[in-house]
Design a protein around this motif. Structure first.
Motif, PDB file in Angstrom:
ATOM      1  N   MET A   4     -89.534 -92.219  24.009  1.00 38.86           N
ATOM      2  CA  MET A   4     -89.945 -91.003  23.295  1.00 38.86           C
ATOM      3  C   MET A   4     -91.084 -90.300  24.034  1.00 38.86           C
ATOM      4  O   MET A   4     -91.087 -89.073  24.161  1.00 38.86           O
ATOM      5  CB  MET A   4     -90.371 -91.332  21.859  1.00 38.86           C
ATOM      6  N   LEU A  26     -89.602 -88.642  27.065  1.00 39.09           N
ATOM      7  CA  LEU A  26     -88.860 -87.423  26.718  1.00 39.09           C
ATOM      8  C   LEU A  26     -89.810 -86.274  26.393  1.00 39.09           C
ATOM      9  O   LEU A  26     -89.574 -85.125  26.763  1.00 39.09           O
ATOM     10  CB  LEU A  26     -87.934 -87.688  25.529  1.00 39.09           C
ATOM     11  N   ARG A  35     -93.409 -90.118  13.971  1.00 36.91           N
ATOM     12  CA  ARG A  35     -92.035 -89.974  14.457  1.00 36.91           C
ATOM     13  C   ARG A  35     -91.497 -88.569  14.219  1.00 36.91           C
ATOM     14  O   ARG A  35     -90.870 -87.973  15.077  1.00 36.91           O
ATOM     15  CB  ARG A  35     -91.129 -90.997  13.765  1.00 36.91           C
ATOM     16  N   LEU A  36     -91.796 -88.052  13.020  1.00 37.09           N
ATOM     17  CA  LEU A  36     -91.308 -86.718  12.687  1.00 37.09           C
ATOM     18  C   LEU A  36     -91.949 -85.665  13.601  1.00 37.09           C
ATOM     19  O   LEU A  36     -91.269 -84.744  14.079  1.00 37.09           O
ATOM     20  CB  LEU A  36     -91.609 -86.408  11.211  1.00 37.09           C
ATOM     21  N   GLN A  72     -93.161 -86.126  16.611  1.00 39.76           N
ATOM     22  CA  GLN A  72     -92.599 -86.282  17.955  1.00 39.76           C
ATOM     23  C   GLN A  72     -91.218 -85.638  18.057  1.00 39.76           C
ATOM     24  O   GLN A  72     -90.940 -84.902  19.008  1.00 39.76           O
ATOM     25  CB  GLN A  72     -92.478 -87.768  18.291  1.00 39.76           C
ATOM     26  N   CYS A  73     -90.377 -85.912  17.066  1.00 40.86           N
ATOM     27  CA  CYS A  73     -89.016 -85.350  17.084  1.00 40.86           C
ATOM     28  C   CYS A  73     -89.058 -83.828  16.988  1.00 40.86           C
ATOM     29  O   CYS A  73     -88.328 -83.127  17.696  1.00 40.86           O
ATOM     30  CB  CYS A  73     -88.185 -85.908  15.925  1.00 40.86           C
ATOM     31  N   THR A  74     -89.936 -83.308  16.110  1.00 42.33           N
ATOM     32  CA  THR A  74     -90.039 -81.853  15.942  1.00 42.33           C
ATOM     33  C   THR A  74     -90.505 -81.213  17.242  1.00 42.33           C
ATOM     34  O   THR A  74     -89.989 -80.170  17.658  1.00 42.33           O
ATOM     35  CB  THR A  74     -91.024 -81.509  14.807  1.00 42.33           C
ATOM     36  N   ILE A 102     -90.131 -82.282  20.349  1.00 44.11           N
ATOM     37  CA  ILE A 102     -89.063 -82.280  21.364  1.00 44.11           C
ATOM     38  C   ILE A 102     -87.988 -81.248  21.000  1.00 44.11           C
ATOM     39  O   ILE A 102     -87.571 -80.463  21.846  1.00 44.11           O
ATOM     40  CB  ILE A 102     -88.441 -83.695  21.508  1.00 44.11           C
ATOM     41  N   ALA A 103     -87.596 -81.226  19.723  1.00 38.60           N
ATOM     42  CA  ALA A 103     -86.531 -80.298  19.293  1.00 38.60           C
ATOM     43  C   ALA A 103     -86.972 -78.846  19.444  1.00 38.60           C
ATOM     44  O   ALA A 103     -86.203 -77.996  19.901  1.00 38.60           O
ATOM     45  CB  ALA A 103     -86.144 -80.594  17.852  1.00 38.60           C
ATOM     46  N   LEU A 104     -88.225 -78.579  19.093  1.00 46.52           N
ATOM     47  CA  LEU A 104     -88.742 -77.211  19.180  1.00 46.52           C
ATOM     48  C   LEU A 104     -88.824 -76.750  20.638  1.00 46.52           C
ATOM     49  O   LEU A 104     -88.434 -75.622  20.965  1.00 46.52           O
ATOM     50  CB  LEU A 104     -90.124 -77.145  18.513  1.00 46.52           C
ATOM     51  N   ILE A 107     -86.950 -73.572  25.161  1.00 52.14           N
ATOM     52  CA  ILE A 107     -86.461 -73.546  26.547  1.00 52.14           C
ATOM     53  C   ILE A 107     -85.075 -72.907  26.612  1.00 52.14           C
ATOM     54  O   ILE A 107     -84.799 -72.093  27.496  1.00 52.14           O
ATOM     55  CB  ILE A 107     -86.441 -74.973  27.149  1.00 52.14           C
ATOM     56  N   SER A 108     -84.202 -73.237  25.650  1.00 57.13           N
ATOM     57  CA  SER A 108     -82.850 -72.668  25.717  1.00 57.13           C
ATOM     58  C   SER A 108     -82.871 -71.156  25.492  1.00 57.13           C
ATOM     59  O   SER A 108     -82.006 -70.444  25.990  1.00 57.13           O
ATOM     60  CB  SER A 108     -81.899 -73.354  24.737  1.00 57.13           C
ATOM     61  N   LEU A 109     -83.877 -70.660  24.796  1.00 54.38           N
ATOM     62  CA  LEU A 109     -83.956 -69.215  24.568  1.00 54.38           C
ATOM     63  C   LEU A 109     -84.710 -68.495  25.688  1.00 54.38           C
ATOM     64  O   LEU A 109     -84.262 -67.468  26.181  1.00 54.38           O
ATOM     65  CB  LEU A 109     -84.631 -68.927  23.218  1.00 54.38           C
ATOM     66  N   PHE A 110     -85.857 -69.037  26.088  1.00 54.05           N
ATOM     67  CA  PHE A 110     -86.718 -68.312  27.025  1.00 54.05           C
ATOM     68  C   PHE A 110     -86.691 -68.837  28.463  1.00 54.05           C
ATOM     69  O   PHE A 110     -87.296 -68.243  29.347  1.00 54.05           O
ATOM     70  CB  PHE A 110     -88.174 -68.331  26.529  1.00 54.05           C
TER      71      PHE A 110
END
Lengths: 303, 473
Positions: free
Chosen positions: B193, B196, B443-444, B446-448, B450-452, B457-460
């Motif tokens: 984690m 990542l 954990r939440l 960390q996950c948020t 990475i997801a954010l 990145i996929s948008l900008f």
């Protein structure tokens, strides 16, 4: 490992939520953007119903005044040129989206060598159409070819990657002329350009691009559209052989090609040009009237 | 293979999956797998150049074995010199030969001796400066007796070619990395984690910050005659962050990739633009190279334990080497030299010993940042003539920055990314917030995070497959 799978599941779920909410927001922005390409693509997909459609890149965008063509030809005209779409894939996609809803009588494609020649990033502007992913199978095939198909399939946000900045600035500043039927006039430049010379390097043909140009021609023929290729004026002199491959293609497919890049009327008149490859509004109006007469003659000959 | 290529997105999960499928007790098998993966990673670019990597590995391996075998200092020295000469010769031939030959030719022509020195048109092997320095560091450590000789060739080969840090660092030390190849690495969720998380921030720095800034920077610095002072200033500021995002981003991805696999690489960037002096900047920027140069060049020259003027000389030499390490061009050489001179000046004024507080700290911070920005202009300029044009433009031709073809969107997005990076760096420096240590909140978060970052990145992100700037060094 169980814990890791839990983490991974959590990340995927959160990302999915962000992606779908973000994607919806970006779609909303895209539909309201007044930048130079989004409204044009929107109209091509949703509302163009003109008899004559001009297609091409930025040179098409600012060289053909629909009202002038309309007066001469007696047919409604729309300028569907898209800034920066310097490749045949983008043109083919635009055609597919247009034909899905409307079949024009005449279609003129402003051709250039980048439509057939080998380039490093051949698909860079196909991303303009990504917001409409899934709407047309033939257009989606181009995404398959560019390698973005699965990324667009997975991420809604990624579909707006190419257009996001234009869509954001397009909320604040308008580059769109509502009543010009797609024509985007260029302003008179402060300094007129110096003449350019180009075409010394050999044009290396890309077979995939040629195949797509053929597919473009076939789509028009299948739908009974009169197709015409055009090369509009530029301020400078190209090598005589520079457009030879495009001429050969047009000849072999029996498509009329109106080549104005050596026209004496424009070659010595820098005052018509914004830069070496784009006419500003005054030049565009003059050129449109000449082109309209020539096109009318060709259409009459066809009949 | 680039970390920001689609092929790496496939390569990395496969490497990880196979690596963790091999039982952690089978250390040798795991290492062999990593070695194969590392060579595949390198050969993706120019397969033939893997022979250079292999030859550098073999020569330094044999040199170290020789140093271990011989008892006499003279023989040990011969082995060391053999290893150093071979590696530096490789580096010289591929990276510096043309630069030196063309300059010598130029000087000879000026003196009336028109001798034609042949050029070698060789492609610069990716990462050659990194892996040769890493191998040299190992040889010197073995000679000094600070590091144990690695007798297993395959483990040593993995140390030189370990794919996360093979082509752009961090330049690892044998004492840190080699022992890790002998340890058992169980699958550790927390490490994965953390890895990542670092990778995601690295990708953000590269794709959202660096490549976006690069659009404006390239437009201006590649056509210096066309632009005014305003454009140069904006481009200089953007390049300052472009190179940070590019290199710190690569390093973070590398460190993250290694962390996922269970390895700990050294920190390479520690919020460099928050430094109060140029000296401090070099303690925060490219730490693995700075410490390498300190340990293997500056200190052997005498460091600061010699007279004042000799210390200045040592500093200058070290920074000229640093400049040359970055590339065979006068701009890099002058850039290194100027950094060295500023460090000498700081030492003369006693700045290196001072601790700044309050407003004084901020003022020094801003002043150092401006100095660094100016020096980056020299670093980025395509030639010294271009740099002079840029300086002239700034001094005599002020004007509104160029926006036309690049568009406001690029500038706004670049500055927004810079803002995000600065806020994160300042918050980390001031320790305003930290990830919760444990529990479901941790954990939440960390996950948020990475997801954010993935969504942003996929948008900008700029997905043009751009190379990392430091690959050319």
């Amino acid at each position: 490992m169980k814990k890791f799978v839990g983490y991974l599941f959590c990340i995927i779920c959160l990302w999915f939520v962000f992606d779908r909410i973000g994607g919806t927001a970006m779609w909303w922005l895209n539909q309201r953007s007044l930048d130079s390409t989004s409204p044009k693509i929107r109209e091509i997909v949703e509302s163009v119903d003109a008899d004559v459609v001009m297609m091409g890149t930025s040179r098409c965008n600012c060289h053909y005044v629909p009202s002038i063509l309309q007066d001469t030809l007696g047919m409604t005209t729309y300028n569907a040129g898209i800034d920066g779409s310097d490749n045949i894939f983008a043109q083919y996609m635009a055609l597919c989206y247009l034909l899905q809803r409307h079949k024009p009588k005449v279609l003129c494609l402003e051709v250039q060598n980048s439509f057939i020649e080998e380039e490093e990033s051949a698909f860079c502007t196909t991303g303009f159409f990504a917001p409409y992913f899934g709407l047309n199978e033939k257009a989606d095939n181009v995404f398959r070819l560019s390698g973005d198909y699965w990324l667009y399939q997975i991420s809604h946000l990624y579909r707006f990657n190419t257009k996001v900045l234009a869509n954001l600035t397009g909320q604040v500043k308008s580059h769109w002329y509502q009543n010009e039927s797609g024509y985007l006039p260029k302003e008179r430049p402060v300094v007129f350009p110096s003449p350019a010379h180009w075409g010394e390097e050999e044009v290396i043909v890309n077979e995939t691009k040629v195949q797509y140009l053929k597919m473009f021609v076939d789509e028009c023929r299948t739908n009974g559209i009169a197709l015409c290729f055009v090369i509009s004026p530029a301020y400078g002199i190209a090598e005589p052989s520079y457009y030879a491959q495009l001429h050969a293609f047009a000849d072999s497919h029996n498509i009329p090609l109106l080549d104005y890049h050596t026209s004496g009327l424009f070659i010595d008149h820098q005052e018509y040009f914004k830069d070496c490859f784009h006419l500003w509004d005054e030049g565009a109006r003059l050129y449109s009237s000449i082109f309209a007469s020539d096109l009318k003659r060709i259409l009459q000959l066809r009949r | 293979m680039l970390f920001n290529s689609k092929s790496f997105l496939l390569f990395f999960p496969i490497v990880c999956a196979v690596y963790f499928c091999i039982p952690s007790t089978r250390i040798r098998v795991r290492n062999m797998w990593l070695l194969v993966a590392s060579y595949y990673f390198y050969m993706n670019w120019q397969p033939a150049y893997a022979l250079l990597l292999l030859s550098s590995t073999v020569v330094t391996y044999l040199a170290a074995l020789g140093m271990d075998h011989y008892k006499s200092l003279e023989n040990k020295k011969m082995c060391l010199i053999g290893g150093i000469v071979f590696n530096l010769a490789l580096l010289f031939l591929f990276k510096y030969y043309n630069f030196f030959s063309s300059n010598i030719e130029h000087v000879l022509q000026k003196t009336g001796l028109g001798i034609d020195i042949p050029d070698f048109h060789l492609l610069l092997p990716v990462g050659i400066s990194f892996y040769t320095f890493q191998a040299l560091g190992y040889s010197i450590d073995v000679y000094r007796g600070v590091a144990k000789v690695e007798k297993d060739f395959w483990t040593y080969a993995l140390f030189v070619s370990f794919f996360p840090q093979l082509v752009a660092g961090p330049i690892e030390r044998s004492n840190n990395l080699l022992p890790q190849f002998r340890q058992k690495h169980d699958f550790d969720v927390e490490a994965v984690m953390t890895g990542l998380k670092w990778m995601m921030w690295g990708y953000f720095l590269k794709l959202v910050l660096s490549d976006r800034c690069g659009i404006y920077v390239d437009a201006v610095f590649n056509n210096v005659e066309m632009h005014n002072g305003g454009s140069f200033l904006v481009a200089a500021l953007l390049f300052t962050f472009q190179i940070y995002g590019d290199f710190a981003g690569y390093s973070l991805i590398a460190i993250g990739v290694a962390r996922v696999l269970g390895f700990s690489l050294m920190e390479n960037f520690h919020r460099p633009y928050l430094a109060c002096t140029v000296g401090e900047f070099w303690h925060r920027w490219h730490i693995s190279l700075s410490t390498w140069l300190k340990d293997y060049v500056y200190i052997p020259l005498g460091g600061s334990r010699v007279g004042r003027w000799r210390t200045y000389f040592n500093l200058l030499v070290t920074f000229i080497i640093s400049g040359l390490w970055h590339g065979a061009n006068w701009t890099f050489l002058c850039w290194g030299c100027l950094h060295g001179m500023i460090l000498c000046l700081e030492r003369a004024l006693g700045c290196h010993k001072k601790v700044y507080h309050g407003i004084n700290k901020y003022l020094h911070n801003i002043w150092t940042f401006i100095l660094i920005c100016v020096l980056w202009m020299l670093f980025r300029a395509n030639s010294l003539t271009d740099f002079i044009t840029i300086v002239k433009g700034i001094v005599t031709n002020a004007g509104f920055p160029y926006v036309q073809d690049v568009g406001w969107g690029v500038l706004i997005a670049s500055f927004a990314a810079i803002g995000a990076v600065l806020v994160k760096d300042i918050a980390a420096e001031k320790q305003w917030f930290a990830f919760p240590a444990d529990g479901w909140v941790c954990r939440l978060v960390q996950c948020t995070y990475i997801a954010l970052l993935l969504a942003i990145i996929s948008l900008f992100g700029v997905f043009g497959g751009n190379q990392f700037i430091y690959f050319q060094f």
